[in-house]
Scaffold this motif. Structure first.
Motif, PDB file in Angstrom:
ATOM      1  N   ALA A  16       0.858  -1.199  -0.030  1.00 54.45           N
ATOM      2  CA  ALA A  16      -0.060  -0.144   0.008  1.00 54.45           C
ATOM      3  C   ALA A  16       0.850   1.107   0.123  1.00 54.45           C
ATOM      4  CB  ALA A  16      -0.821  -0.085   1.175  1.00 54.45           C
ATOM      5  N   GLY A  17       2.015   1.234   0.711  1.00 47.77           N
ATOM      6  CA  GLY A  17       2.856   2.277   0.745  1.00 47.77           C
ATOM      7  C   GLY A  17       2.587   3.475   1.791  1.00 47.77           C
ATOM      8  N   SER A  18       1.569   3.364   2.274  1.00 51.00           N
ATOM      9  CA  SER A  18       1.049   4.356   3.314  1.00 51.00           C
ATOM     10  C   SER A  18       1.250   3.907   4.679  1.00 51.00           C
ATOM     11  CB  SER A  18      -0.308   5.005   2.973  1.00 51.00           C
ATOM     12  OG  SER A  18      -1.271   3.877   2.872  1.00 51.00           O
ATOM     13  N   PHE A  19       1.804   2.778   4.679  1.00 53.11           N
ATOM     14  CA  PHE A  19       1.796   1.996   6.154  1.00 53.11           C
ATOM     15  C   PHE A  19       3.319   2.021   6.473  1.00 53.11           C
ATOM     16  CE2 PHE A  19      -2.110   0.766   4.691  1.00 53.11           C
ATOM     17  CZ  PHE A  19      -2.947   1.463   5.690  1.00 53.11           C
ATOM     18  N   LYS A  20       4.242   2.687   5.972  1.00 48.53           N
ATOM     19  CA  LYS A  20       5.849   2.399   6.461  1.00 48.53           C
ATOM     20  C   LYS A  20       5.969   2.368   8.039  1.00 48.53           C
ATOM     21  CE  LYS A  20       7.242   4.445   1.943  1.00 48.53           C
ATOM     22  NZ  LYS A  20       6.243   5.226   1.102  1.00 48.53           N
ATOM     23  N   THR A  21       5.722   3.385   8.645  1.00 47.18           N
ATOM     24  CA  THR A  21       5.992   3.195  10.090  1.00 47.18           C
ATOM     25  C   THR A  21       5.536   2.057  10.808  1.00 47.18           C
ATOM     26  OG1 THR A  21       5.973   5.862  10.006  1.00 47.18           O
ATOM     27  CG2 THR A  21       5.885   4.817  11.959  1.00 47.18           C
ATOM     28  N   LEU A  22       4.111   1.556  10.320  1.00 39.92           N
ATOM     29  CA  LEU A  22       3.560   0.630  10.739  1.00 39.92           C
ATOM     30  C   LEU A  22       4.244  -0.572  10.700  1.00 39.92           C
ATOM     31  CD1 LEU A  22       1.058  -0.736  12.392  1.00 39.92           C
ATOM     32  CD2 LEU A  22      -0.138  -0.921  10.212  1.00 39.92           C
ATOM     33  N   VAL A  23       4.779  -0.637   9.372  1.00 42.69           N
ATOM     34  CA  VAL A  23       5.502  -2.032   9.026  1.00 42.69           C
ATOM     35  C   VAL A  23       6.779  -1.962   9.924  1.00 42.69           C
ATOM     36  CG1 VAL A  23       6.615  -3.148   7.163  1.00 42.69           C
ATOM     37  CG2 VAL A  23       4.236  -2.049   6.704  1.00 42.69           C
ATOM     38  N   ALA A  24       7.410  -0.748  10.008  1.00 40.26           N
ATOM     39  CA  ALA A  24       8.656  -0.599  10.726  1.00 40.26           C
ATOM     40  C   ALA A  24       8.553  -1.179  12.235  1.00 40.26           C
ATOM     41  CB  ALA A  24       9.230   0.666  10.665  1.00 40.26           C
ATOM     42  N   ALA A  25       7.520  -0.564  12.795  1.00 41.74           N
ATOM     43  CA  ALA A  25       7.032  -0.819  13.989  1.00 41.74           C
ATOM     44  C   ALA A  25       6.746  -2.288  14.349  1.00 41.74           C
ATOM     45  CB  ALA A  25       5.732  -0.027  14.450  1.00 41.74           C
ATOM     46  N   VAL A  26       5.997  -2.889  13.306  1.00 37.63           N
ATOM     47  CA  VAL A  26       5.907  -4.282  13.229  1.00 37.63           C
ATOM     48  C   VAL A  26       6.992  -5.393  13.481  1.00 37.63           C
ATOM     49  CG1 VAL A  26       4.673  -6.192  12.156  1.00 37.63           C
ATOM     50  CG2 VAL A  26       3.386  -4.314  12.475  1.00 37.63           C
ATOM     51  N   THR A  27       7.947  -4.994  12.450  1.00 38.52           N
ATOM     52  CA  THR A  27       9.204  -5.410  12.399  1.00 38.52           C
ATOM     53  C   THR A  27       9.934  -5.386  13.592  1.00 38.52           C
ATOM     54  OG1 THR A  27       9.257  -5.020  10.083  1.00 38.52           O
ATOM     55  CG2 THR A  27      11.256  -5.628  11.085  1.00 38.52           C
ATOM     56  N   ALA A  28       9.943  -4.229  14.207  1.00 34.78           N
ATOM     57  CA  ALA A  28      10.751  -3.861  15.412  1.00 34.78           C
ATOM     58  C   ALA A  28      10.402  -4.753  16.710  1.00 34.78           C
ATOM     59  CB  ALA A  28      10.582  -2.488  15.950  1.00 34.78           C
ATOM     60  N   ALA A  29       8.861  -5.078  16.692  1.00 38.59           N
ATOM     61  CA  ALA A  29       8.450  -5.724  17.948  1.00 38.59           C
ATOM     62  C   ALA A  29       8.232  -7.173  17.392  1.00 38.59           C
ATOM     63  CB  ALA A  29       6.850  -5.196  17.865  1.00 38.59           C
ATOM     64  N   ASP A  30       9.000  -7.565  16.233  1.00 33.78           N
ATOM     65  CA  ASP A  30       8.838  -9.079  15.949  1.00 33.78           C
ATOM     66  C   ASP A  30       7.565  -9.736  15.797  1.00 33.78           C
ATOM     67  OD1 ASP A  30      11.701  -9.376  15.965  1.00 33.78           O
ATOM     68  OD2 ASP A  30      11.723  -9.624  18.201  1.00 33.78           O
ATOM     69  N   LEU A  31       6.646  -8.945  15.210  1.00 30.74           N
ATOM     70  CA  LEU A  31       5.344  -9.374  15.134  1.00 30.74           C
ATOM     71  C   LEU A  31       4.975  -9.717  13.562  1.00 30.74           C
ATOM     72  CD1 LEU A  31       3.292  -6.863  17.393  1.00 30.74           C
ATOM     73  CD2 LEU A  31       3.763  -9.087  17.731  1.00 30.74           C
ATOM     74  N   VAL A  32       6.062  -9.565  12.623  1.00 32.11           N
ATOM     75  CA  VAL A  32       5.875  -9.841  11.212  1.00 32.11           C
ATOM     76  C   VAL A  32       5.325 -11.206  11.057  1.00 32.11           C
ATOM     77  CG1 VAL A  32       6.948 -10.295   9.121  1.00 32.11           C
ATOM     78  CG2 VAL A  32       7.464  -8.236  10.503  1.00 32.11           C
ATOM     79  N   ASP A  33       5.921 -12.305  11.567  1.00 30.52           N
ATOM     80  CA  ASP A  33       5.633 -13.856  11.516  1.00 30.52           C
ATOM     81  C   ASP A  33       3.995 -13.983  12.063  1.00 30.52           C
ATOM     82  OD1 ASP A  33       7.628 -14.589  10.172  1.00 30.52           O
ATOM     83  OD2 ASP A  33       8.953 -15.246  12.271  1.00 30.52           O
ATOM     84  N   THR A  34       3.948 -13.320  13.120  1.00 34.11           N
ATOM     85  CA  THR A  34       2.414 -13.295  13.659  1.00 34.11           C
ATOM     86  C   THR A  34       1.318 -12.966  12.646  1.00 34.11           C
ATOM     87  OG1 THR A  34       3.229 -13.167  15.947  1.00 34.11           O
ATOM     88  CG2 THR A  34       0.890 -12.939  15.605  1.00 34.11           C
ATOM     89  N   LEU A  35       1.576 -11.623  12.170  1.00 33.98           N
ATOM     90  CA  LEU A  35       0.716 -11.095  11.247  1.00 33.98           C
ATOM     91  C   LEU A  35       0.740 -11.692   9.802  1.00 33.98           C
ATOM     92  CD1 LEU A  35       0.634  -7.310  12.553  1.00 33.98           C
ATOM     93  CD2 LEU A  35      -0.896  -8.980  12.583  1.00 33.98           C
TER      94      LEU A  35
END
Length: 166
Positions: free
Chosen positions: A42-61
């Motif tokens: 989408a391109g409008s969620f860069k901060t959210l994606v960075a936060a999800v990555t920093a929180a180690d929630l990528v695999d969960t989501l």
């Protein structure tokens, strides 16, 4: 009785066209991108994606889910007090970041028409999110849903205009 060759060819062509059209509808009905990939593209969620990555929630989501994500835009994160995002992204603040992000997630797939019937929902973080319709808009706590029902392979995303806090 046998079909003339031209009639049979026309029927087969029609069947192929109908099957292809149906396949396209099925593809739209069950998207191939998960929540994370949809947010990234989408391109409008860069901060959210960075936060999800920093929180180690990528695999969960990226897991099967389903999940309902109330996704703040980059503008929503930018509206936080100066330094808030940078502070939350630090490793020592990971627990706080996880709590904030999981507060934006509800288990299950809740479409907008269903959310409008609810008064509250329990977040993955454990707290209750208030839901109300105000002036024709769905409000999640104090955040307005600005785009609803972005269907993903493992749930649905509703875009909100503020970061909500547990």
């Amino acid at each position: 009785m046998a079909f003339p060759k031209i009639a049979l060819a026309s029927l087969l062509t029609l069947a192929l066209i109908c099957t292809s059209s149906f396949a396209d509808e099925c593809k739209e009905a069950s998207p191939s991108k998960d929540i994370v990939d949809t947010a990234v593209s989408a391109g409008s969620f860069k901060t959210l994606v960075a936060a999800v990555t920093a929180a180690d929630l990528v695999d969960t989501l990226k897991s099967e889910g389903p999940f309902t994500v109330f996704a703040p835009t980059d503008e929503a994160f930018a509206a936080l007090p100066e330094g808030t995002v940078a502070s939350l992204l630090k490793p020592e603040n990971k627990d706080k970041l996880v709590a904030i992000l999981t507060y934006h997630v509800v288990p299950g797939k809740v479409m907008a028409k269903d959310a409008m019937k609810l008064k509250e929902a329990k977040s993955v973080e454990g707290s209750t999110i208030d839901i109300q319709v105000k002036d024709g808009a769905v409000m999640i706590d104090e955040a307005k849903v600005v785009k609803a029902d972005i269907v993903t392979s493992n749930g649905v995303i509703h875009v909100i205009d503020k970061v909500i806090m547990p």
